[in-house]
Design an enzyme around this catalytic site. Structure first.
Site, PDB file in Angstrom:
ATOM      1  N   SER A 133      -5.325  12.076 -19.169  1.00 20.91           N
ATOM      2  CA  SER A 133      -5.017  11.221 -18.026  1.00 20.91           C
ATOM      3  C   SER A 133      -3.526  11.216 -17.739  1.00 20.91           C
ATOM      4  O   SER A 133      -2.694  11.224 -18.653  1.00 20.91           O
ATOM      5  CB  SER A 133      -5.479   9.786 -18.290  1.00 20.91           C
ATOM      6  OG  SER A 133      -5.007   8.912 -17.278  1.00 20.91           O
ATOM      7  N   GLU A 156      -2.002   8.732 -16.847  1.00 16.56           N
ATOM      8  CA  GLU A 156      -1.480   7.461 -17.341  1.00 16.56           C
ATOM      9  C   GLU A 156      -0.672   7.644 -18.626  1.00 16.56           C
ATOM     10  O   GLU A 156       0.208   6.853 -18.928  1.00 16.56           O
ATOM     11  CB  GLU A 156      -2.628   6.478 -17.588  1.00 16.56           C
ATOM     12  CG  GLU A 156      -3.294   5.956 -16.332  1.00 16.56           C
ATOM     13  CD  GLU A 156      -2.465   4.917 -15.596  1.00 16.56           C
ATOM     14  OE1 GLU A 156      -1.707   4.190 -16.260  1.00 16.56           O
ATOM     15  OE2 GLU A 156      -2.584   4.837 -14.362  1.00 16.56           O
ATOM     16  N   TYR A 207      -5.046   1.827 -22.474  1.00 17.39           N
ATOM     17  CA  TYR A 207      -5.782   2.990 -21.971  1.00 17.39           C
ATOM     18  C   TYR A 207      -4.926   4.246 -22.101  1.00 17.39           C
ATOM     19  O   TYR A 207      -5.384   5.282 -22.594  1.00 17.39           O
ATOM     20  CB  TYR A 207      -6.175   2.763 -20.509  1.00 17.39           C
ATOM     21  CG  TYR A 207      -6.764   3.973 -19.819  1.00 17.39           C
ATOM     22  CD1 TYR A 207      -8.125   4.234 -19.897  1.00 17.39           C
ATOM     23  CD2 TYR A 207      -5.957   4.844 -19.094  1.00 17.39           C
ATOM     24  CE1 TYR A 207      -8.678   5.348 -19.262  1.00 17.39           C
ATOM     25  CE2 TYR A 207      -6.499   5.958 -18.463  1.00 17.39           C
ATOM     26  CZ  TYR A 207      -7.847   6.204 -18.545  1.00 17.39           C
ATOM     27  OH  TYR A 207      -8.383   7.305 -17.927  1.00 17.39           O
TER      28      TYR A 207
END
Length: 314
Positions: A125, A127, A149
């Site tokens: 990801s 992120e 996350y």
């Protein structure tokens, strides 16, 4: 006939990937914690549920993972499962971190023990990079996770990297930036915006409550992104790739375009609430997807306005 095992087949990416692989002639197996009790609505929406052989698998239980791999005997494994909401990860940090790190660790161990020729795709990801400011992230940009996350995704990516180097396995991480579709759950802000705007356009008096509008994200079209996943596993040498459009827009622009396409002025219907501000929200997320284009021949085609239009139409 090639076979593929998709862990997390019921989600947005898993469903589109299953559809893509079926069209490629694959025998597709898909996992869920309770394959018999789950409705798999996304697979039903795409009209492919009957073409996927469903297997119950608890990714945090090594024996369950090993049984699923023995049963499906895949040439390719796609690990897409885990707690997928950044916002929810602040409320459920332990569950989020364990779902990704222990899940991919069990996949890697099972593949190592069962068949070293199995190719594995791991869903990373954007992120994990944290905020990228004015410099677009590349595959060599260091991770700086700013949420549970993101921490989980970074840790899982490091596990994949370690197993690839240590055991010579064909493992690739796709570092996907934001990608949307009508299959997005409404807990994601893009779908929340789309569905609220549609209700308002039909006469609802509700207000759309959002957090920060100045954050910038690189949004793509999910059905295009699953092709990049597949392409990674067709390479002779496993590598990690950023999958993104290379264009970032503010959330305010996303909101504006959504209401504009429905003939409305967003400023008449949107309010900001502090309760939707995250403890550490990334201001800017930018990507450089050049490597995916040069080595995979992949690039994003659908622009943000087109993505919004397709999401509105559902």
């Amino acid at each position: 006939m090639k076979s593929a095992l998709i862990c997390g087949v019921g989600g947005q990416d898993g469903s589109y990937l299953a559809q893509f692989l079926i069209h490629k002639g694959y025998k597709v197996y898909g996992t869920s914690r309770d394959a018999q009790g789950k409705a798999f609505l996304n697979l039903q929406k795409l009209g492919i549920k009957s073409h996927v052989e469903l297997i119950s698998m608890d990714q945090e239980d090594f024996r369950s993972v090993l049984v699923a791999i023995k049963k499906s005997r895949p040439q390719e494994v796609y690990f897409l499962s885990g707690q997928s909401s950044v916002g929810l990860s602040f409320e459920q940090p332990a569950e989020t971190i364990q779902s990704f790190t222990l899940g991919i660790l069990n996949i890697l161990e099972a593949v190592k023990l069962e068949d070293n020729d199995i190719k594995v795709y791991h869903a990373g990801s954007s992120e994990a990079f944290g905020g990228t400011s004015e410099f677009p992230a590349t595959e060599s940009t260091p991770f700086h996770p700013r949420s549970p996350y993101a921490l989980a995704k970074a840790s899982a990516s490091w596990l994949v990297d370690n197993y690839r180097e240590a055991y010579g396995l064909h493992l690739s991480t796709g570092i996907l930036f934001n990608h949307e579709s009508p299959l997005r759950p409404e807990r994601f802000v893009t779908q929340k915006i789309i569905q609220s705007a549609k209700r308002i356009s039909k006469g609802s008096q509700e207000k759309l409550s959002l957090g920060r509008l100045d954050i910038q994200r690189d949004w793509g079209w999910a059905p295009e992104y699953v092709e990049a996943m597949w392409l990674m596993l067709q390479q002779d040498i496993p590598e990690d790739f950023i999958v993104a459009s290379g264009k970032s827009y503010s959330l305010e622009y996303f909101v504006d375009q959504t209401f504009y396409q429905l003939g409305l002025n967003w400023k008449d219907h949107v309010i900001q609430k502090e309760e939707f501000f995250r403890p550490t929200d990334l201001l800017v997320s930018r990507a450089d997807p050049k490597k995916a284009f040069e080595k995979l021949g992949w690039k994003a085609h659908l622009g943000l306005e087109g993505i919004i239009e397709k999401m509105i139409k559902g």
